[in-house]
Design a protein around this motif. Structure first.
Motif, short mmCIF file in Angstrom:
data_model
loop_
_atom_site.label_atom_id
_atom_site.label_comp_id
_atom_site.label_asym_id
_atom_site.label_seq_id
_atom_site.Cartn_x
_atom_site.Cartn_y
_atom_site.Cartn_z
N ALA A 14 39.93 8.17 23.74
CA ALA A 14 39.19 7.91 22.51
C ALA A 14 39.25 6.39 22.31
CB ALA A 14 39.92 8.64 21.23
N LEU A 15 40.48 5.83 22.29
CA LEU A 15 40.68 4.56 22.35
C LEU A 15 39.73 3.48 23.24
CD1 LEU A 15 44.60 3.99 21.83
CD2 LEU A 15 42.75 3.95 20.17
N GLN A 16 39.75 4.19 24.37
CA GLN A 16 38.66 3.74 25.58
C GLN A 16 37.41 3.74 25.12
OE1 GLN A 16 39.08 5.29 29.56
NE2 GLN A 16 37.13 4.59 30.04
N LYS A 17 37.05 4.87 24.46
CA LYS A 17 35.59 4.98 23.80
C LYS A 17 35.49 3.98 22.70
CE LYS A 17 34.13 8.09 26.45
NZ LYS A 17 33.20 7.50 27.76
N GLU B 57 32.66 0.90 22.49
CA GLU B 57 31.87 0.96 21.25
C GLU B 57 30.91 2.34 21.42
OE1 GLU B 57 29.46 -2.64 20.55
OE2 GLU B 57 31.55 -3.77 20.39
N ASP B 58 31.42 3.33 21.95
CA ASP B 58 30.86 4.56 22.09
C ASP B 58 31.34 5.35 20.97
OD1 ASP B 58 29.81 7.00 22.72
OD2 ASP B 58 30.20 7.15 24.58
N TYR B 59 30.96 5.13 19.68
CA TYR B 59 31.55 5.71 18.70
C TYR B 59 31.53 7.07 18.26
CZ TYR B 59 32.03 0.75 17.53
OH TYR B 59 32.32 -0.58 17.71
N ARG B 60 30.32 7.67 18.69
CA ARG B 60 30.05 9.25 18.84
C ARG B 60 31.05 9.91 19.54
NH1 ARG B 60 24.10 11.04 19.53
NH2 ARG B 60 24.07 9.65 17.73
N ALA B 61 31.29 9.27 20.93
CA ALA B 61 32.10 10.02 21.52
C ALA B 61 33.54 9.76 21.15
CB ALA B 61 32.24 9.50 23.11
N ALA B 62 33.95 8.79 20.57
CA ALA B 62 35.13 8.51 20.13
C ALA B 62 35.57 9.47 18.83
CB ALA B 62 35.56 7.12 19.56
N ILE B 63 34.55 9.68 17.97
CA ILE B 63 34.73 10.69 16.93
C ILE B 63 34.95 11.96 17.36
CG2 ILE B 63 33.40 11.81 14.92
CD1 ILE B 63 32.12 8.81 14.45
N ALA B 64 34.27 12.38 18.39
CA ALA B 64 34.28 13.73 18.90
C ALA B 64 35.85 14.10 19.49
CB ALA B 64 33.30 14.09 19.80
N LEU C 124 43.12 7.05 11.30
CA LEU C 124 42.84 5.94 11.04
C LEU C 124 41.62 5.28 12.25
CD1 LEU C 124 43.56 3.14 9.62
CD2 LEU C 124 44.94 2.71 11.28
N ARG C 125 41.86 5.66 13.31
CA ARG C 125 40.78 5.27 14.34
C ARG C 125 39.68 6.25 14.11
NH1 ARG C 125 44.68 2.98 14.84
NH2 ARG C 125 45.55 1.56 16.75
N LEU C 126 39.64 7.38 13.64
CA LEU C 126 38.40 8.23 13.26
C LEU C 126 37.56 7.49 12.18
CD1 LEU C 126 36.82 10.79 13.25
CD2 LEU C 126 38.30 11.74 11.89
N ALA C 127 38.46 6.96 11.04
CA ALA C 127 37.84 6.52 9.88
C ALA C 127 36.99 5.37 10.35
CB ALA C 127 38.93 6.13 8.91
N TYR C 128 37.84 4.30 11.32
CA TYR C 128 37.14 3.08 11.70
C TYR C 128 35.81 3.43 12.51
CZ TYR C 128 36.30 -0.86 14.95
OH TYR C 128 35.49 -1.87 15.49
N ALA C 129 35.86 4.33 13.67
CA ALA C 129 34.76 4.79 14.24
C ALA C 129 33.57 5.27 13.41
CB ALA C 129 35.09 5.92 15.19
N GLN C 130 33.83 6.19 12.56
CA GLN C 130 32.89 6.78 11.46
C GLN C 130 32.21 5.35 10.63
OE1 GLN C 130 35.79 9.13 9.24
NE2 GLN C 130 34.76 10.99 10.06
N ALA D 186 31.99 9.19 5.08
CA ALA D 186 32.92 9.88 5.92
C ALA D 186 34.30 9.00 6.22
CB ALA D 186 32.35 10.57 7.22
N ALA D 187 33.96 7.75 6.54
CA ALA D 187 35.20 7.01 6.90
C ALA D 187 35.78 6.62 5.52
CB ALA D 187 34.41 5.66 7.16
N LEU D 188 35.09 6.56 4.49
CA LEU D 188 36.33 6.34 3.48
C LEU D 188 37.01 7.53 2.99
CD1 LEU D 188 37.09 4.56 0.88
CD2 LEU D 188 34.97 5.26 -0.12
N ALA D 189 36.42 8.73 3.25
CA ALA D 189 37.19 9.91 2.90
C ALA D 189 38.11 10.21 4.09
CB ALA D 189 36.35 11.21 3.02
#
Length: 85
Positions: free
Chosen positions: A6-9, A13-20, A38-44, A52-55
């Motif tokens: 996920a960090l690599q994604k 800047e492949d945020y969709r893959a990182a979120i998944a 934290l990383r999920l919120a950033y990617a969102q 979603a990021a704020l949540a």
């Protein structure tokens, strides 16, 4: 291994893959959950999913009060509050 991928994604800047990859880690109960959240919120946020990021940031603050990542999440919540007026 999933967290590192996920960090690599995120780096790519492949945020969709990182979120998944991050979502199941963030919802788990492992020691990685606050970091993943934290990383999920950033990617969102980077992918335009601002609410979603704020949540996710708020969830981190509330569910993990002792986590090292809490300060960064609080900063993000404060910044979002200022931006939204």
């Amino acid at each position: 291994a999933r967290y590192e991928l996920a960090l690599q994604k995120l780096t790519e800047e492949d945020y969709r893959a990182a979120i998944a990859l991050l979502r199941p880690l963030a919802e788990g109960s492992s020691n990685t959950a606050p970091k993943a959240l934290l990383r999920l919120a950033y990617a969102q946020g980077e992918s335009g999913q601002d609410s979603a990021a704020l949540a996710s940031y708020r969830r981190l603050v509330l569910q993990y009060p002792g986590a090292d990542e809490r300060a960064a999440a609080l900063d993000a919540v404060r910044a979002a509050s200022v931006e939204s007026g």
